[in-house]
Every structure is written in C-alpha cells, then in structure tokens.
Design an enzyme around this catalytic site. Structure first.
Site, short mmCIF file in Angstrom:
data_model
loop_
_atom_site.label_atom_id
_atom_site.label_comp_id
_atom_site.label_asym_id
_atom_site.label_seq_id
_atom_site.Cartn_x
_atom_site.Cartn_y
_atom_site.Cartn_z
CE LYS A 240 33.88 -9.80 -21.27
NZ LYS A 240 32.98 -10.59 -20.43
CE LYS B 135 33.48 -11.76 -24.88
NZ LYS B 135 32.80 -12.19 -23.68
C1 PBG Z 1 29.50 -11.67 -19.75
C2 PBG Z 1 29.81 -11.96 -21.16
C3 PBG Z 1 29.67 -11.11 -22.25
C4 PBG Z 1 30.00 -11.85 -23.38
C5 PBG Z 1 30.34 -13.13 -22.97
N1 PBG Z 1 30.23 -13.18 -21.58
C6 PBG Z 1 29.18 -9.74 -22.29
C7 PBG Z 1 29.93 -8.67 -21.61
O1 PBG Z 1 30.98 -8.86 -21.02
O2 PBG Z 1 29.40 -7.56 -21.64
C8 PBG Z 1 29.96 -11.34 -24.78
C9 PBG Z 1 29.74 -12.37 -25.82
C10 PBG Z 1 29.39 -11.85 -27.15
O3 PBG Z 1 29.24 -10.63 -27.36
O4 PBG Z 1 29.22 -12.68 -28.05
N2 PBG Z 1 30.56 -11.59 -18.89
ZN ZN Z 2 29.79 -10.68 -16.89
#
Ligand code: PBG
Ligand code: ZN
Length: 279
Positions: free
Chosen positions: A150, A203
């Site tokens: 991520k 992601k």
């Molecule tokens: C939180 C989380 C996020 C997303 C999914 N879970 C945001 C982040 O990490 O700031 C992003 C999902 C998206 O942008 O569609 N942990």
């Molecule tokens: Zn989070």
C-alpha cells in the site's frame, strides 16, 4: 465520490443482496462509527457499525463473501491508522499497541461472521498477530487479505473525505510506502505471505501495475488490486466533461488490471460492471 454514498445500518442488507444478485462475489466493508476516540474503541466494539453490518449481511445474503477492512483511522479522533503519542511538534504511531487493537478488531469481525479480514494499516507484524489472534479464538477458517503493498498516495484523497478520516496532524508516510521504492513493496509482500496472508493486495492500481505484475510473477499467490477513489474520481470527471465514454474506459481499465495479474479487483464500479459484462 460521484454515485458513491455511505449506507445506514438498516439498508446494508438490501444493498448487499442487490450486489449478490447482480453477480458480485464479495463486498469489502468500511465503517463510520458514531464516535471516535484516541483508543479507537468503536473499531472492536461488539456492536460496532461493521460488526452489526456483517451480521445483517450474513443473515440476508449468506453466500456473499464478506471481507472487512480493518484499520483504526476511521475510529481514532486524530484519523491515523494506529494509536499515536505526541511530543510537542512530533508524533509517533505506536506500532505494537496499534497491532494489538487491530488484532482485537479482526477477531470481533470474525465473531460477527466475516469470511475474510483485510488489515489496511501497514503496521509491522500485523498479519502474524491477526493470524494468531484469529486461530486462538477458533477462527482458523477466516482468511486474511493483506494490504501488503500500500503506497502513500494522493489518490486516496476522495476516500478520506468520504470516510471522514483525514489525518488531523502529520501524514501517513511513516507507515505507508514510498511510491519510488519497488523493492520495499516486494519485501512487504514476502513478509505478509510468510506471516500467513491468503491474498496480497496492491494499491493504488493503475499507477502501480508494474508492482502488481512483479508480485504475481514472483510469488504466484492470490493477488488483489484496489482501484482507489482518486483513480475512480479521475475517470468520473472525464466522463462528466464529455471526454471519455465511461463503459469503454472502465472495461479497458479492468482488462488492464487482469492482464497485469490481478486475481481479484476491488472497484467502486462493481455493480455497474456486472451489468456491462452481461451486455
Ligand atoms: C484506510 C484506507 C484508505 C483507503 C482504504 N482504506 C485510506 C488511506 O489509507 O489513507 C483508500 C481507499 C480509496 O482511496 O479508495 N486505511
Ligand atoms: Zn487506516
């Protein structure tokens, strides 16, 4: 996020049933709690918003796979993905304290009936801790989809607003990955698989197709990709301005994700996509 909304607890079963009937295989739940605090108490409350939603969905659409996002950011008053300590100008995310609450949240979702847990926080050692906690509680069959790669991304912006969880101070760069570092992503994936992840996730999606491809090639394990809110919003804006055809654009995007190695795709277009694929 155009066309995307929060659902109330009492309508969630109907929404899930519609998804199931349209052919969607699984849903991924995110919760917006009534109250937020430093310890993210609503994240692991027996009657928390996600726990209740899982029970509702399992009652009305028992064959729909229910995956729950596990993170603390929607539940902490400061919007970080873990427990924090501030000293003056600086703040620290406390890794081990956070992992303990994340594992506790995961077990509470499994108790409610979740088929799979998806930790999205990026703390170190959380997959092993979640696996151990689930096994000890008797949930050996509950799977783990790890947000293994991520990246720290500007493309999460629309989600943070929709989920009412933007960090109130600092940013998430101390625990999310540097977009310039591909080797780190592969190391994180390897660690998460060793700790017991059943599915590893990359992601965002389109900007990280190289990572997706390398993860699928190198490890040969079930791999998911998350086409995130900013990527969704970009296409929606282009469609609104009349410069892209939505159906054609989305089908080409999804094809690219499959081609690059995705076994699973998480997308805000799931419902429409099921219709488009039938045409
Ligand atoms: C939180 C989380 C996020 C997303 C999914 N879970 C945001 C982040 O990490 O700031 C992003 C999902 C998206 O942008 O569609 N942990
Ligand atoms: Zn989070």
């Amino acid at each position: 996020m155009p066309g995307i909304c929060q659902h109330a607890g009492k309508e969630i079963a109907a929404v899930a049933l519609r998804a199931y009937e349209s052919g969607v295989q699984a849903v991924l739940l995110f919760g917006i709690p009534k109250s937020k605090d430093e310890q993210a108490r609503e994240a692991y409350a027996e009657n928390g918003v996600v726990q209740n939603a899982v029970r509702q969905i399992k009652r009305h659409a028992p064959d729909l796979t229910v995956i729950t996002d596990v993170c603390l950011c929607e539940y902490t008053s400061h919007g970080h993905c873990g427990v924090t300590r501030r000293d003056g100008e600086h703040f620290h995310v406390l890794n081990d304290e956070s992992v303990e609450l994340i594992a506790k949240s995961a077990v509470s979702h499994a108790v409610a009936g979740a088929d799979m847990i998806a930790p999205s926080d990026m703390m170190d050692g959380r997959i092993g801790a979640v696996r151990t906690a689930l096994d000890q509680a008797g949930f050996e069959q509950t799977g783990i989809m790890s947000y293994a790669a991520k990246f720290s991304s500007v493309f999460y912006g629309p989600f943070r607003d929709a989920a009412e969880s933007p960090p109130q101070f600092g940013d998430r760069r101390s625990y999310q990955m540097d977009p310039a570092n591909a080797d780190e992503a592969l190391r994180e994936v390897e660690l998460d698989l060793a700790e017991g992840a059943d599915i590893v996730l990359v992601k965002p999606a389109l900007l990280y197709l190289d990572i997706l491809w390398r993860v699928r090639e190198r490890f040969g394990r079930p791999t998911a990709v998350y086409h995130v809110s900013g990527e969704f919003a970009m296409v929606k804006a282009a469609v609104r301005d009349g410069v892209l055809d939505e159906r054609a654009a989305v089908l080409e995007i999804m094809t690219s994700l499959k081609r690059a190695g995705a076994d699973f795709i998480i997308t805000y277009w799931a419902l429409e996509l099921m219709e488009w694929l039938k045409e």
